[in-house]
Motif scaffolding. Structure first.
Motif, PDB file in Angstrom:
ATOM      1  N   GLY A   1      49.344  73.623  63.912  1.00 58.87           N
ATOM      2  CA  GLY A   1      49.553  74.648  62.899  1.00 58.87           C
ATOM      3  C   GLY A   1      49.994  74.154  61.542  1.00 58.87           C
TER       4      GLY A   1
ATOM      5  N   LYS B   1      47.450  79.617  52.647  1.00 63.77           N
ATOM      6  CA  LYS B   1      48.122  80.419  53.657  1.00 63.77           C
ATOM      7  C   LYS B   1      49.078  79.550  54.460  1.00 63.77           C
ATOM      8  CE  LYS B   1      44.321  83.710  54.033  1.00 63.77           C
ATOM      9  NZ  LYS B   1      43.348  84.394  54.918  1.00 63.77           N
TER      10      LYS B   1
ATOM     11  N   GLU C   1      45.090  78.006  57.616  1.00 63.17           N
ATOM     12  CA  GLU C   1      44.072  78.614  58.468  1.00 63.17           C
ATOM     13  C   GLU C   1      42.734  77.909  58.281  1.00 63.17           C
ATOM     14  OE1 GLU C   1      43.736  82.768  57.827  1.00 63.17           O
ATOM     15  OE2 GLU C   1      45.804  83.215  58.431  1.00 63.17           O
TER      16      GLU C   1
ATOM     17  N   PHE D   1      40.212  73.872  55.614  1.00 65.50           N
ATOM     18  CA  PHE D   1      41.407  74.702  55.762  1.00 65.50           C
ATOM     19  C   PHE D   1      41.638  75.519  54.496  1.00 65.50           C
ATOM     20  CE2 PHE D   1      42.350  71.136  58.644  1.00 65.50           C
ATOM     21  CZ  PHE D   1      42.690  71.831  59.799  1.00 65.50           C
ATOM     22  N   ASP D   2      42.183  76.704  54.675  1.00 65.05           N
ATOM     23  CA  ASP D   2      42.671  77.501  53.556  1.00 65.05           C
ATOM     24  C   ASP D   2      44.146  77.149  53.395  1.00 65.05           C
ATOM     25  OD1 ASP D   2      43.546  79.321  51.717  1.00 65.05           O
ATOM     26  OD2 ASP D   2      42.564  81.053  52.639  1.00 65.05           O
TER      27      ASP D   2
END
Length: 321
Positions: free
Chosen positions: A20, A56, A60, A52-53
């Protein structure tokens, strides 16, 4: 993608997904955070798309990242299988296998399992991935785990998940010593428990939480539980009870692995309890290392205070198929 793509880029990329964050990925792979970030950035340059973004928290996956993750896992699993297939010529099984587990099983069962495997199969490296039950279902579907421990209720989300029950454990009530429930003998009646605010396992905003064993037990006796708070962490549940948030309803093992100083743990009325199993994907072939892990799980004695299942006894003789 060119042949210049390095496997270590895939390892770092998948570690960010599984943990994560880039920080946790660095810890799990024993690399520095800048190195993990460099690996992912190199992979993004090669792909030509963001994976990946990063705006956030936690980060994510983009659509491209999700698609690449499937292939990255397949590539690494293929390499692990190839490595494991060399075991007959080395005189033993070897390889890396990922075991998923939820908090109370991680504390009460997994350490003895890993100690046993270290003695019997030192060339098998077990990577432990800890998640809540429902998150572990997703991990099996995505290929993030080879096998995982989970309660059997609710059933696994994937139709291809195969389960072998390992042990049964009772449900318990956790309350303060001066609580009105303390005046009642064990087992504590369900009707007496529902008269008080309840702290349960699960998540308040997850509809699947209502399928857990404790909710089913109350429902079967005509009670609908609406907890004031819910958590997947045993110690958090006990701490909430200690602070007077409510009466805790959980499984035996969760209460045993937590520090229960200042509270009472007592059995709940009813024959129902928690049934715990090991699960794996029946569609995805098991590597020799994964099969060794399954045999180790079956051979390791269940935690104290739980009842081994007949299915486990049969599997000890036959082994998983």
């Amino acid at each position: 993608m060119s042949a210049d793509v390095r496997l270590e880029w895939f390892v770092s990329f998948l570690a960010v997904i599984d943990t994560g964050s880039f920080v946790a990925a660095a810890e799990s792979t024993r690399r520095s955070q800048p190195r993990v970030s460099t690996h992912v950035a190199s992979l993004e340059r090669e792909i030509g798309l963001p994976l990946f973004d990063r705006r956030k928290r936690p980060v994510e996956l983009t659509g491209a990242g999700a698609a690449l993750a499937v292939h990255a896992r397949e590539i690494l699993h293929a390499l692990e299988s190839a490595e494991a297939s060399m075991a007959p010529w080395r005189g033993g099984t070897r390889g890396v296998v990922t075991l998923g587990s939820y908090p109370s099983a991680s504390a009460a069962f997994v350490p003895r399992l890993l100690a046993s495997l270290r003695r019997s199969s030192p060339d098998v490296q077990v990577v432990l991935l800890e998640r809540s039950t429902l998150e572990l279902d997703d991990a099996l579907t995505s290929g993030a785990v080879d096998a995982y421990l989970r309660p059997m209720s609710p059933p696994p989300a994937s139709a291809s998940a195969r389960s072998l029950p390992l042990w049964n454990e009772p449900l318990v009530v956790v309350h303060a010593p001066e609580h009105p429930l303390a005046r009642l003998p064990e087992p504590i009646p369900l009707g007496a428990v529902v008269e008080h605010p309840i702290v349960s396992i699960g998540r308040l905003d997850a509809p699947e939480t209502g399928e857990f064993e404790s909710y089913q037990l109350f429902r079967e006796h005509g009670y609908e539980v609406e907890p004031v708070q819910a958590t997947n962490q045993p110690q958090t549940l006990v701490s909430l009870v200690r602070q007077g948030i409510g009466v805790g309803v959980t499984n035996w093992l969760a209460a045993q692995v937590a520090d229960t100083t200042g509270v009472e743990v007592r059995r709940l009325e009813g024959p129902a309890g928690r049934r715990v199993a090991v699960c794996w994907d029946s569609v995805r072939p098991l590597t020799p290392a994964a099969r060794t892990l399954l045999h180790g799980i079956i051979d390791t004695e269940p935690p104290a205070g739980t009842d081994p299942t007949p299915e486990r006894a049969r599997a000890r003789r036959a082994g998983p198929r």
